[in-house]
Design a protein around this motif. Structure first.
Motif, PDB file in Angstrom:
ATOM      1  N   PRO A  80       0.824  -1.218   0.000  1.00 54.54           N
ATOM      2  CA  PRO A  80       0.000   0.000   0.000  1.00 54.54           C
ATOM      3  C   PRO A  80       0.852   1.261   0.000  1.00 54.54           C
ATOM      4  O   PRO A  80       1.984   1.276   0.489  1.00 54.54           O
ATOM      5  N   ASP A  81       0.284   2.335  -0.516  1.00 57.84           N
ATOM      6  CA  ASP A  81       1.016   3.595  -0.645  1.00 57.84           C
ATOM      7  C   ASP A  81       1.457   4.160   0.706  1.00 57.84           C
ATOM      8  O   ASP A  81       2.551   4.720   0.832  1.00 57.84           O
ATOM      9  N   PHE A  82       0.601   4.020   1.729  1.00 61.04           N
ATOM     10  CA  PHE A  82       0.956   4.587   3.024  1.00 61.04           C
ATOM     11  C   PHE A  82       2.206   3.926   3.589  1.00 61.04           C
ATOM     12  O   PHE A  82       3.029   4.578   4.244  1.00 61.04           O
ATOM     13  N   LEU A  83       2.371   2.633   3.320  1.00 65.85           N
ATOM     14  CA  LEU A  83       3.538   1.909   3.814  1.00 65.85           C
ATOM     15  C   LEU A  83       4.790   2.270   3.021  1.00 65.85           C
ATOM     16  O   LEU A  83       5.880   2.422   3.593  1.00 65.85           O
ATOM     17  N   LYS A  84       4.636   2.438   1.704  1.00 65.26           N
ATOM     18  CA  LYS A  84       5.767   2.864   0.878  1.00 65.26           C
ATOM     19  C   LYS A  84       6.280   4.225   1.332  1.00 65.26           C
ATOM     20  O   LYS A  84       7.496   4.448   1.442  1.00 65.26           O
ATOM     21  N   ALA A  85       5.336   5.139   1.610  1.00 63.01           N
ATOM     22  CA  ALA A  85       5.715   6.487   2.037  1.00 63.01           C
ATOM     23  C   ALA A  85       6.418   6.453   3.388  1.00 63.01           C
ATOM     24  O   ALA A  85       7.397   7.174   3.617  1.00 63.01           O
ATOM     25  N   PHE A  86       5.942   5.601   4.279  1.00 63.85           N
ATOM     26  CA  PHE A  86       6.551   5.490   5.609  1.00 63.85           C
ATOM     27  C   PHE A  86       7.981   4.953   5.508  1.00 63.85           C
ATOM     28  O   PHE A  86       8.904   5.485   6.138  1.00 63.85           O
ATOM     29  N   LYS A  87       8.169   3.925   4.706  1.00 63.09           N
ATOM     30  CA  LYS A  87       9.498   3.348   4.545  1.00 63.09           C
ATOM     31  C   LYS A  87      10.449   4.324   3.860  1.00 63.09           C
ATOM     32  O   LYS A  87      11.646   4.354   4.164  1.00 63.09           O
ATOM     33  N   ALA A  88       9.916   5.125   2.928  1.00 57.66           N
ATOM     34  CA  ALA A  88      10.747   6.072   2.191  1.00 57.66           C
ATOM     35  C   ALA A  88      11.347   7.141   3.107  1.00 57.66           C
ATOM     36  O   ALA A  88      12.407   7.698   2.807  1.00 57.66           O
ATOM     37  N   GLN A  89      10.705   7.399   4.223  1.00 59.83           N
ATOM     38  CA  GLN A  89      11.238   8.380   5.165  1.00 59.83           C
ATOM     39  C   GLN A  89      12.536   7.886   5.802  1.00 59.83           C
ATOM     40  O   GLN A  89      13.385   8.687   6.187  1.00 59.83           O
ATOM     41  N   GLY A  90      12.677   6.576   5.906  1.00 60.47           N
ATOM     42  CA  GLY A  90      13.902   5.992   6.441  1.00 60.47           C
ATOM     43  C   GLY A  90      14.162   6.255   7.904  1.00 60.47           C
ATOM     44  O   GLY A  90      15.289   6.129   8.372  1.00 60.47           O
TER      45      GLY A  90
END
Length: 283
Positions: A80-90
């Motif tokens: 899901p997009d919300f998880l991709k965005a969270f991981k992208a923050q690092g």
């Protein structure tokens, strides 16, 4: 004491709302019952029993297969997009073991190691809100004003610091010296509606006692003073603790992510449960 603390003191949930998902599954099961009935009746006419030799095994396996197909067809493909965005923050690393109901988020902040644990069990036990006397239910077609994630999820945070270490050179020989570990700070909190509501803050001289998930550590923790109720502290002290957490990324953004991820994981575990139970019945 929070449920997460009980887990820690071993021996020792943009997504759908819980009531919505429960209702959807209920409707799906009703529809499946109507579709399966004729098939199930034919299965009973087979002379040689299959699977575990039970008379109901075939019908149950078929029902599980239909439910599994429904859930898989309804699921969005990929991450899901919300998880991709969270991981992208690092910022935070996610420790999620399949089959377990706990999720850990970990990160480094300066010389601190921070761990946040939450459980999807809170999603599984959450009930639909009941209307108070005198209140009217939302009329059909009228949108509810309740926030998307109004259900609370218990969280346990721990903060530890690496012990100080340095090296001396004596007569050409390196001698490593280790300082004393500063212990562990733990916080029990409730994550709800984009905020963390702190219950209490505890301190342990021994970091292992404060953070290990073992029966021995649990036994030792039982005699420790757990700290005062947070809301009894002076307001200015409460404000400083809030700033302490905000600086470490324990903020509104994280408080919205946790229930969203909990719901995402619960759905994955439900699909896995269907697969496993179906496989067992068919064996």
């Amino acid at each position: 004491m929070s449920a997460i603390r009980a887990l820690c003191q071993l021996s020792l949930p943009s997504s759908r709302a819980i009531a919505s998902r429960a209702a959807t599954r209920s409707v799906a099961r009703s529809a499946l019952a109507a579709r399966i009935a004729p098939v199930a009746s034919r299965a009973f006419s087979v002379s040689t029993r299959r699977m575990g030799e039970g008379a109901t095994d075939v019908a149950l396996a078929q029902r599980l297969a239909e439910e599994l197909k429904y859930e898989q067809d309804a699921a969005a493909p990929g991450e899901p997009d919300f998880l991709k965005a969270f991981k992208a923050q690092g910022t935070w690393a996610i420790e999620d073991v399949a089959g377990m109901d706990e999720v850990s988020l970990t990160r480094k902040f300066g010389n601190e190691d921070i761990r946040l644990i939450f459980s999807i069990a809170d999603l599984q036990t959450e009930q639909e809100p009941e209307f108070e006397e005198g209140e009217e239910a939302t009329e059909e077609g009228e949108e509810s004003e309740l926030p998307l994630h109004s259900y609370p999820i218990r969280c346990s945070l721990s903060f530890t610091k690496a012990s100080g270490s340095f090296t001396l050179v004596l007569f050409g020989t390196d001698v490593s010296l280790q300082g004393n570990a500063p212990g562990a700070l733990t916080i029990d909190a409730m994550c709800q509606e984009g905020t963390f509501v702190i219950d209490n803050i505890s301190y342990y001289n021994d970091a292992k006692v404060g953070t290990e998930l073992t029966a021995e550590a649990d036994w030792k923790r039982r005699g420790y003073y757990l700290g005062p109720q947070f809301d009894t502290l002076d307001i200015s002290l409460q404000d400083e603790f809030d700033k302490f957490l905000q600086e470490r990324g324990i903020n509104q953004s994280l408080a919205y992510f946790i229930p969203e991820y909990a719901e995402y994981k619960e759905q994955k575990e439900y699909v896995s449960w269907l697969k496993n139970v179906k496989g067992f019945v068919e064996a």
